[in-house]
Design a protein around this motif. Structure first.
Motif, PDB file in Angstrom:
ATOM      1  N   ASN A 119      60.416  18.232  43.047  1.00  0.00           N
ATOM      2  CA  ASN A 119      60.106  19.133  41.948  1.00  0.00           C
ATOM      3  C   ASN A 119      60.934  18.863  40.704  1.00  0.00           C
ATOM      4  N   TYR A 120      61.507  17.677  40.619  1.00  0.00           N
ATOM      5  CA  TYR A 120      62.176  17.256  39.388  1.00  0.00           C
ATOM      6  C   TYR A 120      61.740  15.837  39.090  1.00  0.00           C
TER       7      TYR A 120
ATOM      8  N   SER B 143      62.586  13.765  42.505  1.00  0.00           N
ATOM      9  CA  SER B 143      63.683  14.239  43.337  1.00  0.00           C
ATOM     10  C   SER B 143      63.357  15.640  43.840  1.00  0.00           C
ATOM     11  N   PRO B 144      63.704  15.937  45.094  1.00  0.00           N
ATOM     12  CA  PRO B 144      63.516  17.310  45.572  1.00  0.00           C
ATOM     13  C   PRO B 144      64.659  18.206  45.118  1.00  0.00           C
ATOM     14  N   LEU B 145      64.413  19.499  45.130  1.00  0.00           N
ATOM     15  CA  LEU B 145      65.421  20.476  44.739  1.00  0.00           C
ATOM     16  C   LEU B 145      66.645  20.356  45.634  1.00  0.00           C
ATOM     17  N   MET B 146      67.817  20.513  45.030  1.00  0.00           N
ATOM     18  CA  MET B 146      69.096  20.497  45.735  1.00  0.00           C
ATOM     19  C   MET B 146      69.387  19.156  46.408  1.00  0.00           C
ATOM     20  N   SER B 147      68.749  18.120  45.946  1.00  0.00           N
ATOM     21  CA  SER B 147      69.041  16.781  46.457  1.00  0.00           C
ATOM     22  C   SER B 147      69.681  15.964  45.358  1.00  0.00           C
ATOM     23  N   SER B 148      70.401  14.952  45.746  1.00  0.00           N
ATOM     24  CA  SER B 148      70.998  14.059  44.763  1.00  0.00           C
ATOM     25  C   SER B 148      70.247  12.747  44.663  1.00  0.00           C
ATOM     26  N   THR B 149      69.127  12.648  45.333  1.00  0.00           N
ATOM     27  CA  THR B 149      68.421  11.369  45.416  1.00  0.00           C
ATOM     28  C   THR B 149      67.282  11.281  44.426  1.00  0.00           C
ATOM     29  N   LEU B 150      67.338  10.282  43.556  1.00  0.00           N
ATOM     30  CA  LEU B 150      66.214   9.957  42.691  1.00  0.00           C
ATOM     31  C   LEU B 150      65.465   8.784  43.309  1.00  0.00           C
TER      32      LEU B 150
ATOM     33  N   PHE C 214      62.686   6.082  42.427  1.00  0.00           N
ATOM     34  CA  PHE C 214      62.111   5.514  41.213  1.00  0.00           C
ATOM     35  C   PHE C 214      60.777   4.819  41.475  1.00  0.00           C
TER      36      PHE C 214
END
Lengths: 117, 112
Positions: free
Chosen positions: B31-32, B93-100, B102
């Protein structure tokens, strides 16, 4: 404007050697990341780091990789025994917060090009 | 895990034309959705982003649209200029995750 810096810009090493890539994140940021980009391919997540420990890591980030925040400003990626396939551009990034908790935008450094021969 | 597909891989336009780059994602938890511009020899630079509670966001000549039902999002650049020439990456990226995660990138070439 604050920015993420990385050193060196280019590192050449022989297969089997250890390398340390260095990053200085933006000073008020708390979350730190390493990504890599093999030539001509997409940017891939390696690891994230918060509060002196790994938050998340990808399948790429195996036992030959480690990260450390040795002091209050530097963030390092160590590759213990480099392989030819480790040749890539390595990007460091930092963010103030995690998505959903504040200013979560990730800002990237200019990268270190690692060439393993 | 998340998979992000990006099209086209290359896009050539004349100065002043519009450019559209499209991405699809697979994980409904994402959601980002940021967009990055990468110039030769530099790191990715964030140019615009959108969160899932918004359908469209605009910043001067750049806009991003998001269709969560169809799981796709697009970057729109209007009145393109030669300095817009670069590689553009979408990410998710999902919410509350640090993973992008690409996409593979789109090389945009704007000819004078």
């Amino acid at each position: 404007e604050p920015e993420v810096t990385q050193t060196p810009s280019h590192q050449v090493t022989q297969m089997g050697q250890e390398v340390i890539l260095r990053c200085v994140p933006i000073s008020n940021h708390l979350y730190f990341y390493w990504y890599r980009q093999i030539l001509g391919q997409k940017v891939e997540f390696l690891v994230s780091f918060y509060n002196n420990e790994i938050s998340e890591k990808s399948e790429i980030f195996d036992d030959q990789f480690s990260v450390e925040r040795p002091d209050g400003s530097n963030f390092t990626l160590k590759i213990r025994s480099t392989k030819l396939e480790d040749s890539a551009m390595y990007f460091c990034a930092s963010s103030e917060a995690l998505l959903g908790t504040g200013n979560y935008e990730q800002y990237f450094g200019p990268g270190t090009r690692l060439t393993v021969t | 895990g998340e998979n992000v597909e990006q099209h086209p891989s290359t896009l050539s336009v004349q100065e002043g034309d519009s450019a559209v780059i499209k991405c699809t994602y697979s994980d409904s938890a994402s959601n980002y959705f940021p967009w990055y511009k990468q110039e030769l020899g530099k790191g990715p630079q964030l140019i615009i982003d959108i969160r899932s509670n918004v359908g469209e966001k605009k910043d001067q000549r750049i806009a991003v649209t998001l269709n969560k039902t169809a799981k796709h999002f697009s970057l729109h650049i209007t009145e393109t200029q030669p300095e817009d020439s670069a590689v553009y990456f979408c990410a998710a990226s999902p919410l509350m995750s640090s993973t992008l995660t690409f996409g593979k990138g789109t090389m945009l070439l704007v000819s004078p």
